[in-house]
Structure formats: C-alpha cells, structure tokens
Write an enzyme that holds these catalytic residues in place. Sequence first.
Site, PDB file in Angstrom:
ATOM      1  N   GLY A   1       0.974  45.144  21.485  1.00 41.15           N
ATOM      2  CA  GLY A   1      -0.053  45.407  20.478  1.00 41.15           C
ATOM      3  C   GLY A   1      -1.401  45.820  21.020  1.00 41.15           C
ATOM      4  O   GLY A   1      -2.433  45.544  20.410  1.00 41.15           O
TER       5      GLY A   1
ATOM      6  N   ARG B   1      11.830  49.983  16.113  1.00 40.78           N
ATOM      7  CA  ARG B   1      13.058  50.099  15.330  1.00 40.78           C
ATOM      8  C   ARG B   1      13.071  51.467  14.663  1.00 40.78           C
ATOM      9  O   ARG B   1      12.031  51.955  14.193  1.00 40.78           O
ATOM     10  CB  ARG B   1      13.142  49.042  14.217  1.00 40.78           C
ATOM     11  CG  ARG B   1      13.015  47.614  14.661  1.00 40.78           C
ATOM     12  CD  ARG B   1      14.174  47.100  15.459  1.00 40.78           C
ATOM     13  NE  ARG B   1      15.443  47.150  14.790  1.00 40.78           N
ATOM     14  CZ  ARG B   1      16.612  46.890  15.383  1.00 40.78           C
ATOM     15  NH1 ARG B   1      16.628  46.608  16.691  1.00 40.78           N
ATOM     16  NH2 ARG B   1      17.740  46.929  14.728  1.00 40.78           N
TER      17      ARG B   1
ATOM     18  N   HIS C   1       3.272  58.110  19.898  1.00 38.74           N
ATOM     19  CA  HIS C   1       4.405  58.253  20.819  1.00 38.74           C
ATOM     20  C   HIS C   1       3.888  58.666  22.194  1.00 38.74           C
ATOM     21  O   HIS C   1       3.027  59.547  22.292  1.00 38.74           O
ATOM     22  CB  HIS C   1       5.385  59.293  20.277  1.00 38.74           C
ATOM     23  CG  HIS C   1       6.580  59.472  21.163  1.00 38.74           C
ATOM     24  ND1 HIS C   1       7.598  58.562  21.201  1.00 38.74           N
ATOM     25  CD2 HIS C   1       6.888  60.442  22.059  1.00 38.74           C
ATOM     26  CE1 HIS C   1       8.505  58.950  22.091  1.00 38.74           C
ATOM     27  NE2 HIS C   1       8.101  60.095  22.623  1.00 38.74           N
TER      28      HIS C   1
ATOM     29  N   GLU D   1      13.480  62.418  10.968  1.00 45.30           N
ATOM     30  CA  GLU D   1      13.964  62.655  12.333  1.00 45.30           C
ATOM     31  C   GLU D   1      13.108  61.845  13.309  1.00 45.30           C
ATOM     32  O   GLU D   1      11.882  61.800  13.152  1.00 45.30           O
ATOM     33  CB  GLU D   1      13.783  64.124  12.705  1.00 45.30           C
ATOM     34  CG  GLU D   1      14.753  65.067  12.069  1.00 45.30           C
ATOM     35  CD  GLU D   1      16.062  65.130  12.845  1.00 45.30           C
ATOM     36  OE1 GLU D   1      16.028  65.451  14.036  1.00 45.30           O
ATOM     37  OE2 GLU D   1      17.094  64.831  12.213  1.00 45.30           O
TER      38      GLU D   1
ATOM     39  N   GLU E   1      -4.234  56.630  24.428  1.00 46.43           N
ATOM     40  CA  GLU E   1      -3.683  56.150  23.151  1.00 46.43           C
ATOM     41  C   GLU E   1      -4.732  55.328  22.409  1.00 46.43           C
ATOM     42  O   GLU E   1      -4.949  55.487  21.207  1.00 46.43           O
ATOM     43  CB  GLU E   1      -2.431  55.294  23.396  1.00 46.43           C
ATOM     44  CG  GLU E   1      -1.262  56.071  23.979  1.00 46.43           C
ATOM     45  CD  GLU E   1       0.032  55.255  23.980  1.00 46.43           C
ATOM     46  OE1 GLU E   1       0.251  54.456  23.062  1.00 46.43           O
ATOM     47  OE2 GLU E   1       0.824  55.418  24.932  1.00 46.43           O
TER      48      GLU E   1
HETATM   49  C1  GAR Z   1       2.735  52.558  23.370  1.00 48.58           C
HETATM   50  O1  GAR Z   1       2.714  53.197  24.616  1.00 48.58           O
HETATM   51  C2  GAR Z   1       3.297  53.473  22.313  1.00 48.58           C
HETATM   52  O2  GAR Z   1       2.953  54.820  22.494  1.00 48.58           O
HETATM   53  C3  GAR Z   1       4.775  53.265  22.489  1.00 48.58           C
HETATM   54  O3  GAR Z   1       4.932  51.893  22.729  1.00 48.58           O
HETATM   55  C4  GAR Z   1       3.759  51.411  23.368  1.00 48.58           C
HETATM   56  C5  GAR Z   1       3.257  50.223  22.584  1.00 48.58           C
HETATM   57  O4  GAR Z   1       2.226  49.577  23.274  1.00 48.58           O
HETATM   58  N1  GAR Z   1       5.522  53.689  21.334  1.00 48.58           N
HETATM   59  C6  GAR Z   1       6.743  54.184  21.389  1.00 48.58           C
HETATM   60  O5  GAR Z   1       7.357  54.320  22.419  1.00 48.58           O
HETATM   61  C7  GAR Z   1       7.324  54.570  20.049  1.00 48.58           C
HETATM   62  N2  GAR Z   1       8.411  55.477  20.214  1.00 48.58           N
HETATM   63  P1  GAR Z   1       1.330  48.514  22.546  1.00 48.58           P
HETATM   64  O6  GAR Z   1       2.276  47.516  21.861  1.00 48.58           O
HETATM   65  O7  GAR Z   1       0.570  47.854  23.661  1.00 48.58           O
HETATM   66  O8  GAR Z   1       0.448  49.219  21.568  1.00 48.58           O
END
Ligand code: GAR
Length: 217
Positions: free
Chosen positions: A14, A93, A111, A145, A176
């Site tokens: 998170g 999920r 992503h 998708e 991010e």
């Molecule tokens: C992040 O890097 C996000 O981009 C990725 O999971 C991580 C979550 O980190 N999401 C995916 O891979 C979705 N396909 P966080 O829980 O520390 O925010």
Amino acid sequence: MRKLKLGVMISGSGTNLQALIDACVQKDYPAQIAVVISNRPGAKGLERAKDAGIDAICVDHTTYDDRASFEDAIHQCLKDHDVGLVCLAGFMRILNADFVNRWKDRMINIHPSLLPSYKGLHTHARAIEDGVRFGGCTIHFVRPEMDDGPIIMQAAVPISEAETEDSLAAKILHYEHEMYPTAVRLIAEGNVRVSARKCVFKDIDLDTAGLISPAIK
Ligand code: GAR
C-alpha cells in the site's frame, strides 16, 4: 469544495495508497478516501488506512464461493461508501467484465510498465531481460482485458546496466507515488475524459521533452 470520493483497492504493502493518503490530507486536494478495501487480511495497506482514520475493510476472496460473489461484496462496499472513483493500487486479483463495466470510466489502475508493453506480472524482470532502455509505469482507466484501457499518465524510467529487478522496482515506485495523486487530481478537476480508446485533456500540453538512453553527448 465538493471532493471526489475514492475507494482504494489494495492487496499488499500500500505505498501507492500512502501517496494518496498523503495527498488527501492537503486542504486543497480535490479528493478524499472514503474506503480502503483489501482482499488480503494481512495487507499492510489496511494498517496504513486505519492509522489515517480511514474505513479499512477486508473482503477476503478465499471466503467467497466464486469471483462473482466476491466482486458483489466489493461493489456493495464501494456503493455503501458513496465512492465516485475506484483506484486500484496494487490490487492483485483479476476482475470480471461485469464488475469492470459497472465502474466504466470510474475505475483506474496503476501498472508497473509502459503499457501496452509488459502486461501481467514480473514486468521489471522481463524488461531487463529484453534489454529495453526504459521501464516505467502507467495509470489507465480499467477495461475488461487485463492491463488495458485509456492511458492517463506514464513515466519512462531509464534502465541502467547494473539494473536489478529490485533496483528498477524502487526507481519506478518513486514515480508511481508522484503520478497517482496527480492522475486523481486530473480526474477530480475534470481535466481528463475518455474519448473512444483514448484520454483527452483540457488545457494540458502533452508535448514534453523526449528521453534518449544512452544519452547523446
Ligand atoms: C505497484 O508497483 C503497482 O504498480 C503494482 O503493484 C505494486 C503495489 O505496490 N501493481 C500491479 O502490478 C498491478 N498489475 P504498493 O502496494 O506498495 O502500492
């Protein structure tokens, strides 16, 4: 100011949720987090939400008979909290088309790749393996998708020679965290809308400088 109500969906640490929490405490930020939902009981993000005084709810997928009933429970929870925008932030999920269509143009995802390249898992390892010069991250509206939908924002991050999966993940995560609150602001302030398969922006110049790697001396 009437704030856009967010429902943030997580599965783990998170840190993106934290970036949104930190943005939402600013008085002039146009959104607030109404609820955080995790499909995993032990997700650290649930603690982050509780620490911030936000409703943190676990909808544990393992306790539902099928994906449809799991998603109905999430949908109800989002509705109960009057959510206007769903933010997937490390929610791991796959969601059924039924659920996705119920939140069409009102659900975004982050992503860790430059979509449409490297959909799915292990994005950084695959990018390093392929020897591409840039990795990155993408925030997009969600479509049925996987990792598809109109792109709102992207960050391109150069991949160094000594790059490892972990070092690249850390570099990209930094962007991010910068991008997610910005993308939510764009939506909350009505500066981005979906037109067919693309996002169109109001009063925003998309013609930023290009990046070259290796840099030309
Ligand atoms: C992040 O890097 C996000 O981009 C990725 O999971 C991580 C979550 O980190 N999401 C995916 O891979 C979705 N396909 P966080 O829980 O520390 O925010």
